[in-house]
Design an enzyme around this catalytic site. Structure first.
Site, PDB file in Angstrom:
ATOM      1  N   TYR A 127      -1.795  -1.167  11.027  1.00 49.57           N
ATOM      2  CA  TYR A 127      -2.054  -1.440   9.484  1.00 49.57           C
ATOM      3  C   TYR A 127      -1.057  -1.354   8.819  1.00 49.57           C
ATOM      4  CZ  TYR A 127      -3.572  -1.495   4.818  1.00 49.57           C
ATOM      5  OH  TYR A 127      -3.642  -1.753   3.442  1.00 49.57           O
ATOM      6  N   LYS A 181       2.054  -3.998   6.711  1.00 45.75           N
ATOM      7  CA  LYS A 181       2.449  -3.994   5.389  1.00 45.75           C
ATOM      8  C   LYS A 181       3.902  -3.763   5.096  1.00 45.75           C
ATOM      9  CE  LYS A 181      -1.581  -4.386   3.404  1.00 45.75           C
ATOM     10  NZ  LYS A 181      -1.879  -5.719   2.828  1.00 45.75           N
ATOM     11  N   SER A 239       0.769  -1.248  -0.142  1.00 47.57           N
ATOM     12  CA  SER A 239      -0.019   0.068  -0.050  1.00 47.57           C
ATOM     13  C   SER A 239       0.765   1.376  -0.342  1.00 47.57           C
ATOM     14  CB  SER A 239      -0.899  -0.134   1.283  1.00 47.57           C
ATOM     15  OG  SER A 239      -1.356   1.279   1.309  1.00 47.57           O
TER      16      SER A 239
HETATM   17  P1  NAD Z   1     -11.034  -6.599   1.215  1.00 48.90           P
HETATM   18  O1  NAD Z   1     -11.487  -6.627   2.772  1.00 48.90           O
HETATM   19  O2  NAD Z   1     -12.405  -6.352   0.474  1.00 48.90           O
HETATM   20  O3  NAD Z   1     -10.605  -7.918   0.652  1.00 48.90           O
HETATM   21  C1  NAD Z   1      -9.778  -8.908   1.633  1.00 48.90           C
HETATM   22  C2  NAD Z   1     -10.169 -10.104   1.586  1.00 48.90           C
HETATM   23  O4  NAD Z   1      -9.487 -11.105   2.373  1.00 48.90           O
HETATM   24  C3  NAD Z   1     -11.684 -10.174   1.992  1.00 48.90           C
HETATM   25  O5  NAD Z   1     -12.501 -10.811   1.167  1.00 48.90           O
HETATM   26  C4  NAD Z   1     -11.722 -10.975   3.419  1.00 48.90           C
HETATM   27  O6  NAD Z   1     -12.970 -11.782   3.799  1.00 48.90           O
HETATM   28  C5  NAD Z   1     -10.008 -11.751   3.149  1.00 48.90           C
HETATM   29  N1  NAD Z   1      -9.459 -12.280   4.332  1.00 48.90           N
HETATM   30  C6  NAD Z   1      -9.160 -11.223   5.488  1.00 48.90           C
HETATM   31  N2  NAD Z   1      -8.439 -12.035   6.194  1.00 48.90           N
HETATM   32  C7  NAD Z   1      -8.276 -13.436   5.906  1.00 48.90           C
HETATM   33  C8  NAD Z   1      -7.675 -14.602   6.605  1.00 48.90           C
HETATM   34  N3  NAD Z   1      -7.285 -14.572   7.645  1.00 48.90           N
HETATM   35  N4  NAD Z   1      -7.837 -15.619   5.609  1.00 48.90           N
HETATM   36  C9  NAD Z   1      -8.868 -15.653   4.654  1.00 48.90           C
HETATM   37  N5  NAD Z   1      -9.132 -14.593   3.932  1.00 48.90           N
HETATM   38  C10 NAD Z   1      -9.137 -13.281   4.666  1.00 48.90           C
HETATM   39  O7  NAD Z   1     -10.107  -5.565   0.685  1.00 48.90           O
HETATM   40  P2  NAD Z   1      -9.571  -5.004  -0.405  1.00 48.90           P
HETATM   41  O8  NAD Z   1      -9.696  -3.524  -0.574  1.00 48.90           O
HETATM   42  O9  NAD Z   1      -9.950  -5.935  -1.567  1.00 48.90           O
HETATM   43  O10 NAD Z   1      -8.031  -5.316  -0.019  1.00 48.90           O
HETATM   44  C11 NAD Z   1      -7.154  -6.286  -0.565  1.00 48.90           C
HETATM   45  C12 NAD Z   1      -5.609  -6.192  -0.070  1.00 48.90           C
HETATM   46  O11 NAD Z   1      -5.284  -4.874  -0.449  1.00 48.90           O
HETATM   47  C13 NAD Z   1      -5.371  -5.948   1.368  1.00 48.90           C
HETATM   48  O12 NAD Z   1      -4.435  -6.521   2.033  1.00 48.90           O
HETATM   49  C14 NAD Z   1      -5.446  -4.451   1.673  1.00 48.90           C
HETATM   50  O13 NAD Z   1      -4.761  -4.280   2.848  1.00 48.90           O
HETATM   51  C15 NAD Z   1      -4.730  -4.168   0.355  1.00 48.90           C
HETATM   52  N6  NAD Z   1      -4.880  -2.825   0.243  1.00 48.90           N
HETATM   53  C16 NAD Z   1      -6.091  -2.145  -0.012  1.00 48.90           C
HETATM   54  C17 NAD Z   1      -6.323  -0.732  -0.445  1.00 48.90           C
HETATM   55  C18 NAD Z   1      -7.650  -0.187  -0.695  1.00 48.90           C
HETATM   56  O14 NAD Z   1      -7.697   0.986  -1.043  1.00 48.90           O
HETATM   57  N7  NAD Z   1      -8.778  -1.069  -0.781  1.00 48.90           N
HETATM   58  C19 NAD Z   1      -5.119   0.000  -0.753  1.00 48.90           C
HETATM   59  C20 NAD Z   1      -3.890  -0.413  -0.476  1.00 48.90           C
HETATM   60  C21 NAD Z   1      -3.783  -1.856  -0.044  1.00 48.90           C
END
Ligand code: NAD
Ligand code: UDP
Length: 337
Positions: A152, A156, A124
């Site tokens: 958080y 990362k 991120s």
């Molecule tokens: P999201 O919550 O929609 O997707 C994450 C998924 O991981 C969910 O479906 C959740 O059910 C699953 N999950 C969480 N813990 C788990 C575990 N222990 N075992 C199995 N499944 C698990 O989030 P997103 O926005 O799709 O983000 C995906 C990744 O990208 C994350 O790692 C997040 O930190 C990173 N990220 C997101 C953003 C953003 O703005 N959305 C920005 C930078 C980084």
């Protein structure tokens, strides 16, 4: 051979699965559905016309993760699963370290055991924000200083460091860390999109709920930042561009033999909160009532990517504009309202 997508039922994961399948990759989804619904996996199949093997497992349960590696001939892993709410991570740090770090360690141990050495990790832009000089508005390159301000973000950065150490210990590991900026929008079908539980933390999910009448008004967190209109500036990127970035990264992984490399996935263009509100209203013909509220703790003035490295080395570039992002976000919200 298939790619294991952890967190594949989530917002970024489901769009990434669609892009991978459309480009002919085979995938398997592992997701414990703590922040998503199984229906997203069905929608991935509907959009692409392809079957998606799904394991509703928790990464913290190593035996169930191992059983997936035992059963499937996995070639690479795209690791998106994790918790992602900054405020919650400040209140409940152990929950974040347990899920994000332990989940990753279990996954990496299974990968090592089964000889899988190719990984793309969801990092991120938050890995930069602790080091940002508040007065400056420079694009962030992958060489910009790294520092974080909350648990958080620390998960990362720690995972990036774990991955770097792993590659150092055994250069056969082939790892790309993608540093996402601010993904918004939805797939053009409106079958998948960002549908957070509870009151949204992020700007666009909040705006669409104001537009649909679910929430009364937007709180703009501060209008005294050092930006053109005083509101915070970020690099918003269409979710399908971000998803396509994973396909480009996967091709790169297949081409190169070992390494740890980070890439920014952003557009290189910063927009303020008021730019987003005004563009959303203009494109969709819906007014967004707002008030100016106090600054949100930890927010920075400006954060946007220099996407040059990804353009050069991944042959990838974001193609969609802010109007596309606002339109697709609103179509998706209407489809679920
Ligand atoms: P999201 O919550 O929609 O997707 C994450 C998924 O991981 C969910 O479906 C959740 O059910 C699953 N999950 C969480 N813990 C788990 C575990 N222990 N075992 C199995 N499944 C698990 O989030 P997103 O926005 O799709 O983000 C995906 C990744 O990208 C994350 O790692 C997040 O930190 C990173 N990220 C997101 C953003 C953003 O703005 N959305 C920005 C930078 C980084
Ligand atoms: N923001 C806002 N009101 C909200 C949510 C966010 O004014 O309800 C602002 C926030 O202060 C930042 C920008 O919108 O300037 C993007 O915030 P978001 O949480 O979406 O992403 P971040 O860049 O913080 O990860």
């Amino acid at each position: 051979m298939p790619i294991l997508v952890t967190g594949g039922a989530g917002y970024i994961g489901s769009h990434t699965c669609v892009s991978l399948l459309k480009k002919g990759f085979e995938i398997i989804v592992l997701d414990n559905l703590c922040n998503s619904k199984e229906n997203a996996v069905k929608c991935i199949s509907r959009i692409t016309g392809k079957d998606v093997p799904f394991y509703p497992y928790d990464l913290r349960d190593k035996e169930s993760v191992r059983s997936v590696f035992e059963k499937e001939a996995i070639e690479a892993v795209i690791h998106l699963a994790g918790y992602k709410a900054v405020g919650e991570s400040v209140r409940e740090p152990l929950k974040y370290y347990e899920n994000n770090i332990l989940g990753t360690l279990n996954l990496l141990e299974c990968m090592r055991e089964y000889g899988v050495r190719n990984m793309i990790f969801s990092s991120s832009a938050t890995v930069y924000t602790g080091a940002l000089d508040k007065a400056s508005a420079k694009a962030l390159t992958e060489e910009s200083p790294l520092a974080v301000t909350n648990p958080y973000g620390r998960t990362k950065l720690m995972i990036e460091e774990i991955l770097r150490d792993l590659h150092q210990s055994d250069p056969v590991w082939n790892i790309i860390s993608l540093r996402y900026f601010n993904p918004i929008g939805a797939h053009e079908s409106s079958l998948i999109g960002d549908d957070p539980n509870g009151i949204p933390n992020n700007l666009m999910p909040y705006i669409v709920q104001v537009a649909s009448g679910k929430l009364e008004k937007l709180n703009i967190f501060g209008n005294d930042y050092n930006t053109k209109d005083g509101t915070g500036v970020r690099d918003y990127i269409h979710i399908m561009d971000l998803a396509d970035g994973h396909v480009a990264a996967m091709k790169k992984l297949n081409d190169c033999g070992g390494g740890f490399t980070a890439y920014n996935l952003g557009t290189g263009q910063g927009y303020s909160v008021l730019d987003i509100v005004n563009t959303f209203s203009r494109v969709n013909g819906v007014e967004i009532p707002y008030v100016i509220a106090p600054r949100r703790e930890g927010d920075v003035d400006t954060c946007f990517a220099d996407p040059f490295k990804a353009e050069q080395e991944l042959n990838w570039k974001a193609m969609r504009n802010l109007a596309d992002m606002c339109r697709d976000s609103w179509y998706f919200q209407q489809s679920i309202s």
